[in-house]
Design a protein around this motif. Structure first.
Motif, mmCIF file in Angstrom:
data_model
loop_
_atom_site.group_PDB
_atom_site.id
_atom_site.type_symbol
_atom_site.label_atom_id
_atom_site.label_comp_id
_atom_site.label_asym_id
_atom_site.label_seq_id
_atom_site.Cartn_x
_atom_site.Cartn_y
_atom_site.Cartn_z
ATOM 1 N N MET A 17 0.845 -1.182 0.000
ATOM 2 C CA MET A 17 0.000 0.000 0.000
ATOM 3 C C MET A 17 0.887 1.240 0.000
ATOM 4 S SD MET A 17 -2.747 1.389 2.809
ATOM 5 C CE MET A 17 -4.021 0.289 2.300
ATOM 6 N N ASP A 18 0.508 2.192 -0.827
ATOM 7 C CA ASP A 18 1.197 3.480 -0.843
ATOM 8 C C ASP A 18 0.439 4.382 0.126
ATOM 9 O OD1 ASP A 18 2.649 5.730 -1.376
ATOM 10 O OD2 ASP A 18 1.943 5.967 -3.430
ATOM 11 N N LEU A 19 1.064 4.635 1.249
ATOM 12 C CA LEU A 19 0.401 5.332 2.345
ATOM 13 C C LEU A 19 1.159 6.594 2.696
ATOM 14 C CD1 LEU A 19 -1.651 5.355 4.720
ATOM 15 C CD2 LEU A 19 -0.053 3.880 5.953
ATOM 16 N N GLU A 72 -1.745 -4.206 -4.135
ATOM 17 C CA GLU A 72 -0.559 -3.627 -3.503
ATOM 18 C C GLU A 72 -0.382 -2.152 -3.842
ATOM 19 O OE1 GLU A 72 3.186 -5.663 -3.542
ATOM 20 O OE2 GLU A 72 2.171 -7.607 -3.535
ATOM 21 N N ASN A 73 -0.872 -1.715 -4.990
ATOM 22 C CA ASN A 73 -0.676 -0.327 -5.390
ATOM 23 C C ASN A 73 -1.820 0.583 -4.918
ATOM 24 O OD1 ASN A 73 -2.639 -1.221 -7.171
ATOM 25 N ND2 ASN A 73 -1.677 -0.347 -8.981
ATOM 26 N N THR A 74 -2.591 0.139 -3.936
ATOM 27 C CA THR A 74 -3.646 0.969 -3.361
ATOM 28 C C THR A 74 -3.012 2.168 -2.658
ATOM 29 O OG1 THR A 74 -5.090 -0.948 -3.048
ATOM 30 C CG2 THR A 74 -5.569 0.994 -1.714
ATOM 31 N N SER A 84 -5.457 -3.773 4.889
ATOM 32 C CA SER A 84 -5.500 -3.876 3.426
ATOM 33 C C SER A 84 -5.280 -5.318 2.978
ATOM 34 C CB SER A 84 -4.498 -2.927 2.770
ATOM 35 O OG SER A 84 -3.182 -3.337 3.004
ATOM 36 N N GLU A 85 -4.420 -6.038 3.682
ATOM 37 C CA GLU A 85 -4.242 -7.461 3.375
ATOM 38 C C GLU A 85 -5.505 -8.238 3.726
ATOM 39 O OE1 GLU A 85 -0.703 -8.864 5.322
ATOM 40 O OE2 GLU A 85 0.612 -7.593 4.094
ATOM 41 N N ASN A 93 -6.719 4.805 -5.641
ATOM 42 C CA ASN A 93 -6.704 5.722 -4.510
ATOM 43 C C ASN A 93 -8.051 5.614 -3.811
ATOM 44 O OD1 ASN A 93 -6.814 7.920 -2.734
ATOM 45 N ND2 ASN A 93 -5.439 9.115 -4.016
ATOM 46 N N ILE A 94 -8.037 5.101 -2.580
ATOM 47 C CA ILE A 94 -9.306 4.898 -1.874
ATOM 48 C C ILE A 94 -9.754 6.123 -1.105
ATOM 49 C CG2 ILE A 94 -9.117 2.393 -1.810
ATOM 50 C CD1 ILE A 94 -8.219 2.615 1.117
ATOM 51 N N GLY A 95 -8.851 7.088 -0.859
ATOM 52 C CA GLY A 95 -9.280 8.315 -0.212
ATOM 53 C C GLY A 95 -8.385 8.752 0.930
ATOM 54 N N ASP A 96 -8.975 9.574 1.800
ATOM 55 C CA ASP A 96 -8.231 10.213 2.879
ATOM 56 C C ASP A 96 -8.947 10.049 4.212
ATOM 57 O OD1 ASP A 96 -6.401 11.526 0.971
ATOM 58 O OD2 ASP A 96 -8.177 12.676 0.418
ATOM 59 N N LEU A 97 -8.148 9.847 5.246
ATOM 60 C CA LEU A 97 -8.662 9.801 6.623
ATOM 61 C C LEU A 97 -8.124 10.996 7.382
ATOM 62 C CD1 LEU A 97 -8.105 6.168 7.982
ATOM 63 C CD2 LEU A 97 -10.215 7.200 7.182
#
Length: 158
Positions: free
Chosen positions: A1-3, A35-37, A28-29, A92-96
């Motif tokens: 994950m790209d975090l 993996e590129n989320t 995420s797992e 890109n799932i978004g922002d927290l």
């Protein structure tokens, strides 16, 4: 994950930053995300999350966590790529946004560690970014059950 994790408070410990990163990778797992989320987490104070809550949700008070999900059915057809393009476009799932003031307040009120509260809010927001909600009883049961499974798997039991 790209975090990307942003500490606006400049007071979050390395341990807490590692906890956020670790639990999000675990979650995420758990959900089998690619993996590129991509996603971001901003750790802030009550004042800033209050402003965001008022502006975007119309609620004039601070909250513990806000999730800004990307469009669930985003139309990527506007992106023009060459025919020989061979690259996986990251999801890109978004922002927290998490209030570290609320982490402290709620941990004390609930009688558990700040780690547990930070982990809970992180997973809770992450699940919202992935389409889970708790508006109906059956959805709440599913989401909260999944939260507990992820927290337990990561080692943040109650």
């Amino acid at each position: 994950m790209d975090l990307q994790i942003i500490d606006e408070t400049n007071q979050v410990s390395q341990h807490q930053l590692d906890l956020v990163k670790g639990i999000l990778h675990c979650a995420s797992e758990y959900l089998n995300l690619p993996e590129n989320t991509e996603m971001s987490v901003t750790l802030m104070n009550n004042e800033h999350i209050h402003q965001i809550n008022k502006k975007y949700r119309g609620i004039d008070k601070p909250t513990d966590v806000i999730s800004f999900a990307m469009e669930e059915n985003g139309d990527e057809s506007d992106i023009i790529l060459p025919d020989d393009f061979n690259f996986d476009v990251p999801k890109n799932i978004g922002d927290l946004m998490i209030s570290m003031d609320k982490v402290k307040e709620q941990a004390e009120y609930l009688g558990h560690s700040e780690d547990r509260e930070l982990g809970f809010l992180t997973v809770h927001g992450f699940l919202h970014l992935n389409g889970y909600d708790h508006m109906r009883a059956e959805d709440e049961k599913e989401m909260f059950g999944l939260q507990e499974e992820i927290l337990d798997d990561y080692g943040l039991q109650r």
